[in-house]
Design a protein around this motif. Structure first.
Motif, PDB file in Angstrom:
ATOM      1  N   SER A 194      35.766  49.902  36.615  1.00 21.57           N
ATOM      2  CA  SER A 194      34.579  49.193  37.092  1.00 21.57           C
ATOM      3  C   SER A 194      33.373  50.133  37.113  1.00 21.57           C
ATOM      4  O   SER A 194      33.517  51.359  37.204  1.00 21.57           O
ATOM      5  CB  SER A 194      34.821  48.618  38.487  1.00 21.57           C
ATOM      6  OG  SER A 194      35.171  49.638  39.392  1.00 21.57           O
TER       7      SER A 194
ATOM      8  N   SER B 155      32.519  41.179  34.580  1.00 24.57           N
ATOM      9  CA  SER B 155      33.850  41.672  34.952  1.00 24.57           C
ATOM     10  C   SER B 155      33.860  43.187  35.151  1.00 24.57           C
ATOM     11  O   SER B 155      34.652  43.713  35.945  1.00 24.57           O
ATOM     12  CB  SER B 155      34.885  41.277  33.894  1.00 24.57           C
ATOM     13  OG  SER B 155      34.698  41.997  32.685  1.00 24.57           O
ATOM     14  N   LEU B 156      32.990  43.901  34.433  1.00 24.95           N
ATOM     15  CA  LEU B 156      32.918  45.355  34.572  1.00 24.95           C
ATOM     16  C   LEU B 156      32.264  45.784  35.887  1.00 24.95           C
ATOM     17  O   LEU B 156      32.622  46.806  36.460  1.00 24.95           O
ATOM     18  CB  LEU B 156      32.113  45.961  33.421  1.00 24.95           C
ATOM     19  CG  LEU B 156      32.758  46.052  32.045  1.00 24.95           C
ATOM     20  CD1 LEU B 156      31.754  46.605  31.036  1.00 24.95           C
ATOM     21  CD2 LEU B 156      34.007  46.921  32.075  1.00 24.95           C
TER      22      LEU B 156
ATOM     23  N   LYS C 156      31.088  46.296  39.658  1.00 26.58           N
ATOM     24  CA  LYS C 156      31.591  46.244  41.017  1.00 26.58           C
ATOM     25  C   LYS C 156      30.803  45.179  41.793  1.00 26.58           C
ATOM     26  O   LYS C 156      29.659  44.891  41.456  1.00 26.58           O
ATOM     27  CB  LYS C 156      31.415  47.597  41.712  1.00 26.58           C
ATOM     28  CG  LYS C 156      32.124  48.762  41.052  1.00 26.58           C
ATOM     29  CD  LYS C 156      31.743  50.064  41.738  1.00 26.58           C
ATOM     30  CE  LYS C 156      32.404  51.258  41.063  1.00 26.58           C
ATOM     31  NZ  LYS C 156      31.977  52.549  41.679  1.00 26.58           N
TER      32      LYS C 156
ATOM     33  N   LYS D 165      25.616  41.488  41.029  1.00 23.09           N
ATOM     34  CA  LYS D 165      26.869  40.741  41.152  1.00 23.09           C
ATOM     35  C   LYS D 165      27.089  40.461  42.622  1.00 23.09           C
ATOM     36  O   LYS D 165      27.073  41.369  43.457  1.00 23.09           O
ATOM     37  CB  LYS D 165      28.035  41.550  40.581  1.00 23.09           C
ATOM     38  CG  LYS D 165      29.364  40.819  40.626  1.00 23.09           C
ATOM     39  CD  LYS D 165      30.458  41.615  39.947  1.00 23.09           C
ATOM     40  CE  LYS D 165      31.791  40.901  39.974  1.00 23.09           C
ATOM     41  NZ  LYS D 165      32.850  41.661  39.245  1.00 23.09           N
TER      42      LYS D 165
END
Length: 245
Positions: free
Chosen positions: A130, A155-156, A158, A242
Motif C-alpha cells: 500500500s 486499491s493501492l 492506504k 481515499k
C-alpha cells in the motif's frame, strides 16, 4: 535553434507519424521513441497545471508515492525539497525511451529514493504494497482501461491516502451543477484531435473520481496548445482522498 528543431521533430510525431504496434506498450514506444529528448520542453508548454497539482498533494513523512504514467520523471522535480521527505517515489511508465530520460534525471539529481519502473499502470504494485500517494499527470487519457487504472490506484492507497490527477477532458453534455459546460464545438473538436495520437478524452473522468474519492480540490480549466494561438484545450485538476474504511 535547437528548441525549434526539437519542436518540429515533436510536431512531426504528433501530427504526421502514427503510432504502430500490436500492444499498448509497443504503440507508446513507437510514438515516444523519436521525441523523448525534446519531450519535456514541448510538453511543458502544452500540459498545464502539472506543477500545481504535484505541489498541492501533501507529502507524508516517510511516505510512498507512485506516479503512474510518469514519463521522463519531471514530476519528481516539481516536489522540490519535499522529495526528501519520502521513503520512496516510483516513476511508472511503459515507454522505455521516456524511462531512460527519467533514469538520467534521477542520476543527475542524485536521488536515492526515486525509482523508475517499466510496468503497466493498471497492475503495478510496489514492494511496500500500500502507498500514501498516487498521481496521474496527463497519463489517464493514454491508458486504454483508465477506469481499471483508477480502481487500481484506489486499491493501492492506504485509507486517507491522496490522489492527484491533471488531464485533458471534455465535459458531459449536461455536466451538472457546479461544473463548467462545454459547447458543441469543444465536445466535438477535441476528442478526435487528441484521439489521433491515442489520447482519449472522456466526459466520465470527473464523475468517476468524485464518486470514488473524497474531493479535496477540483478545478476545470483551459490551456494553450503550442502553435495553435487561438484555441484553448480543456483540462482539469483533481486532488482527492481515499475515504477511511
Amino acid at each position: 535553434m535547437a528548441n525549434v528543431v526539437n519542436d518540429l521533430k515533436t510536431l512531426w510525431h504528433l501530427v504526421a507519424r502514427r503510432a504502430s504496434g500490436s500492444t499498448h506498450q509497443e504503440r507508446l514506444e513507437s510514438f515516444y521513441s523519436g521525441q523523448a529528448n525534446g519531450y519535456d520542453d514541448f510538453r511543458r508548454r502544452m500540459l498545464h497545471s502539472r506543477q500545481e497539482m504535484i505541489q498541492s498533494v501533501p507529502v507524508p513523512q516517510g511516505g510512498v508515492w507512485v506516479d503512474l504514467g510518469a514519463g521522463t520523471g519531471e514530476n519528481a522535480e516539481h516536489l522540490g525539497p519535499r522529495i526528501n521527505d519520502l521513503s520512496k517515489m516510483y516513476l511508472v511508465d511503459l515507454s522505455t525511451s521516456l524511462l531512460e530520460q527519467a533514469q538520467a534525471r534521477v542520476q543527475a539529481r542524485g536521488w536515492q529514493n526515486v525509482v523508475p519502473v517499466c510496468h503497466d499502470a493498471t497492475t503495478f504494485v510496489p514492494p511496500e504494497g500500500s502507498v500514501d500517494v498516487v498521481t496521474f499527470s496527463y497519463s489517464l487519457t493514454m491508458i486504454p482501461d483508465w477506469f481499471r487504472a483508477m480502481d487500481h490506484a484506489y486499491s493501492l492507497l492506504k485509507p486517507g491516502g491522496s490522489i492527484g490527477i491533471v488531464d485533458f477532458f471534455v465535459a458531459r453534455k449536461y455536466p451538472g451543477d457546479g461544473h463548467t459546460p462545454h459547447g458543441w464545438s469543444t465536445r466535438t473538436f477535441w476528442p478526435p484531435w487528441f484521439g489521433s495520437d491515442n489520447v482519449f478524452l472522456s466526459p466520465d473522468h470527473i464523475p468517476y473520481l468524485k464518486n470514488k474519492f473524497e474531493t479535496v480540490m477540483l478545478s476545470e480549466r483551459r490551456g494553450k496548445i503550442p502553435y495553435l494561438p487561438f484555441v484553448r484545450a480543456p483540462h482539469y485538476v483533481f486532488i482527492g482522498k481515499k475515504r477511511a474504511e
